[in-house]
Write an enzyme that holds these catalytic residues in place. Structure first.
Site, mmCIF file in Angstrom:
data_model
loop_
_atom_site.group_PDB
_atom_site.id
_atom_site.type_symbol
_atom_site.label_atom_id
_atom_site.label_comp_id
_atom_site.label_asym_id
_atom_site.label_seq_id
_atom_site.Cartn_x
_atom_site.Cartn_y
_atom_site.Cartn_z
ATOM 1 N N ASP A 104 0.881 -1.172 0.000
ATOM 2 C CA ASP A 104 0.000 0.000 0.000
ATOM 3 C C ASP A 104 0.917 1.220 0.000
ATOM 4 O O ASP A 104 2.147 1.082 0.089
ATOM 5 C CB ASP A 104 -0.878 -0.011 1.269
ATOM 6 N N SER A 105 0.322 2.407 -0.064
ATOM 7 C CA SER A 105 1.133 3.623 0.006
ATOM 8 C C SER A 105 1.668 3.860 1.419
ATOM 9 O O SER A 105 2.617 4.616 1.602
ATOM 10 C CB SER A 105 0.278 4.825 -0.403
ATOM 11 N N TYR B 202 -0.930 8.229 -2.545
ATOM 12 C CA TYR B 202 -1.144 7.810 -3.936
ATOM 13 C C TYR B 202 -2.350 8.530 -4.543
ATOM 14 O O TYR B 202 -2.419 8.742 -5.747
ATOM 15 C CB TYR B 202 -1.436 6.301 -3.993
ATOM 16 N N GLY B 203 -3.290 8.850 -3.672
ATOM 17 C CA GLY B 203 -4.624 9.256 -4.130
ATOM 18 C C GLY B 203 -4.728 10.495 -4.985
ATOM 19 O O GLY B 203 -5.748 10.715 -5.617
ATOM 20 N N CYS C 211 -4.453 -1.723 -1.602
ATOM 21 C CA CYS C 211 -4.692 -0.298 -1.822
ATOM 22 C C CYS C 211 -5.692 -0.175 -2.970
ATOM 23 O O CYS C 211 -5.481 -0.772 -4.035
ATOM 24 C CB CYS C 211 -3.363 0.350 -2.203
ATOM 25 N N ASN C 212 -6.757 0.559 -2.724
ATOM 26 C CA ASN C 212 -7.764 0.718 -3.788
ATOM 27 C C ASN C 212 -7.220 1.519 -4.958
ATOM 28 O O ASN C 212 -7.503 1.218 -6.116
ATOM 29 C CB ASN C 212 -8.992 1.443 -3.230
ATOM 30 N N THR C 213 -6.435 2.548 -4.634
ATOM 31 C CA THR C 213 -5.922 3.417 -5.692
ATOM 32 C C THR C 213 -4.996 2.628 -6.616
ATOM 33 O O THR C 213 -5.095 2.715 -7.843
ATOM 34 C CB THR C 213 -5.178 4.618 -5.059
ATOM 35 N N GLU D 163 -2.697 8.786 8.018
ATOM 36 C CA GLU D 163 -1.274 8.439 8.002
ATOM 37 C C GLU D 163 -0.500 9.292 9.015
ATOM 38 O O GLU D 163 0.443 8.829 9.642
ATOM 39 C CB GLU D 163 -0.738 8.660 6.584
ATOM 40 N N CYS E 15 -11.000 2.818 0.505
ATOM 41 C CA CYS E 15 -9.588 3.138 0.700
ATOM 42 C C CYS E 15 -9.192 2.347 1.935
ATOM 43 O O CYS E 15 -9.929 2.352 2.942
ATOM 44 C CB CYS E 15 -9.395 4.631 0.935
ATOM 45 N N THR E 16 -8.065 1.661 1.861
ATOM 46 C CA THR E 16 -7.719 0.767 2.964
ATOM 47 C C THR E 16 -7.277 1.516 4.225
ATOM 48 O O THR E 16 -7.130 0.907 5.276
ATOM 49 C CB THR E 16 -6.634 -0.232 2.531
HETATM 50 N N1 DGL Z 1 -4.748 3.201 1.091
HETATM 51 C C1 DGL Z 1 -4.865 3.643 -0.243
HETATM 52 C C2 DGL Z 1 -6.163 3.257 -0.900
HETATM 53 O O1 DGL Z 1 -6.751 2.277 -0.534
HETATM 54 C C3 DGL Z 1 -4.300 4.936 -0.717
HETATM 55 C C4 DGL Z 1 -4.181 6.113 0.168
HETATM 56 C C5 DGL Z 1 -3.316 7.158 -0.483
HETATM 57 O O2 DGL Z 1 -2.104 6.963 -0.475
HETATM 58 O O3 DGL Z 1 -3.860 8.136 -1.018
HETATM 59 O O4 DGL Z 1 -6.589 3.889 -1.846
#
Ligand code: DGL
Length: 226
Positions: free
Chosen positions: A5-6, A37-38, A69-71, A150, A182-183
Site C-alpha cells: 500500500d502507500s 497515492y490518491g 490499496c484501492n488506488t 497516516e 480506501c484501505t
Molecule cells: N490506502 C490507499 C487506498 O486504498 C491509498 C491512500 C493514499 O495513499 O492516497 O486507496
C-alpha cells in the site's frame, strides 16, 4: 505473501490475512516515500506498483501479491494480473468488495468514499452499474482522509471536523450504506459509524480479501501447512 500500500492503510488488510491465514508469512511494503497515492496519476501509481511487485517477487520471493490499496488496484491490477498470469496470483481489494456489496439485497442507496484517483478511475461505478444496475449509488472523493490518518489524526477533534465536512456533502445525503474504498479508512470506521449514529452499513474489504486469498492459495496448492 507480499502485501503493499502507500502507507499504513494496507495493514488493515494484512491484519485480516494474519488472522485468517495464521501460518503464512507476510512481507509488508508501505510506500511512504510516495504517499499519498490518491492524488497522483494512474500512470505514476502503476509504475510504483510494478516496481514494488517486482521487488516483492524477486528480492523477497513472495508466492502471491495482495494490492492492499484501492488506488493502486484501480491503476495497476489488470496490468499486474496479466504480467504474472499463470505464475503468481495477484489479488486486488476492489473485486472482493464488489462481490460482497452486490450480494447484499438490503442495500438501496449506497455511498462510496475513496481517494481522488480511485473515484476518477470510475472503477467502482462501472462495476456496480454493470453487475447491479438496480442499485443507486453516489461516489465522493475524500482526498484529505488518507494523509490525515497516516499522520495519526484519528479519533480526534481534527479528524471529526474533516470527516463531518466530507460526510455532510450532498452526494451522500440519504445513503443507507457506505463503501470505505480506501484501505486507510477502516482506521476511522468507528468515527464514521458514529457520524451516522450507527444507522448505516459500512463495508471495508479487509476480511473479504483475506478469504479470497485463502481460496486462491488453496486452489493453487499454495497454502502454508504450518
Ligand atoms: N490506502 C490507499 C487506498 O486504498 C491509498 C491512500 C493514499 O495513499 O492516497 O486507496
Amino acid at each position: 505473501i507480499g502485501i503493499f500500500d502507500s502507507g499504513i492503510g494496507g495493514l488493515t488488510v494484512a491484519g485480516a490475512i494474519k488472522r485468517i491465514l495464521p501460518n503464512e508469512s507476510i512481507v509488508y511494503f508501505g510506500d511512504t516515500a510516495h504517499l499519498p497515492y490518491g492524488d497522483k496519476s494512474k500512470e505514476l501509481i502503476a509504475h510504483y506498483a510494478v516496481e514494488i511487485t517486482r521487488f516483492l517477487l524477486e528480492e523477497k520471493h513472495c508466492k502471491a501479491i495482495v494490492i492492499a490499496c484501492n488506488t493502486a488496484s484501480a491503476a495497476a491490477y489488470e496490468a499486474l494480473r496479466d504480467t504474472y498470469k499463470g505464475t503468481v496470483p495477484v489479488i486486488n481489494v476492489i473485486d472482493p468488495m464488489i462481490e460482497e456489496v452486490i450480494a447484499d439485497e438490503s442495500l438501496r442507496n449506497l455511498g462510496i468514499i475513496a481517494t481522488k484517483t480511485t473515484i476518477a478511475s470510475g472503477v467502482y461505478q462501472e462495476k456496480l452499474s454493470r453487475r447491479k444496475p438496480s442499485l443507486h449509488y453516489s461516489a465522493l472523493a475524500t482526498p484529505l482522509l488518507a494523509s490525515m490518518i497516516e499522520e495519526g489524526f484519528y479519533n480526534s477533534n481534527i479528524s471529526n471536523a474533516v470527516l463531518s465536512r466530507y460526510l455532510s456533502d450532498q452526494a451522500l445525503a440519504d445513503i443507507d450504506s457506505l463503501i470505505l474504498a480506501c484501505t486507510h479508512y477502516p482506521l476511522i470506521k468507528s468515527e464514521i459509524s458514529n457520524y451516522y449514529q450507527k444507522k448505516i452499513k459500512l463495508f471495508d474489504s479487509a476480511e473479504e480479501v483475506a478469504l479470497k486469498l485463502k481460496s486462491i492459495l488453496k486452489n493453487e496448492n499454495l497454502l502454508a501447512v504450518s
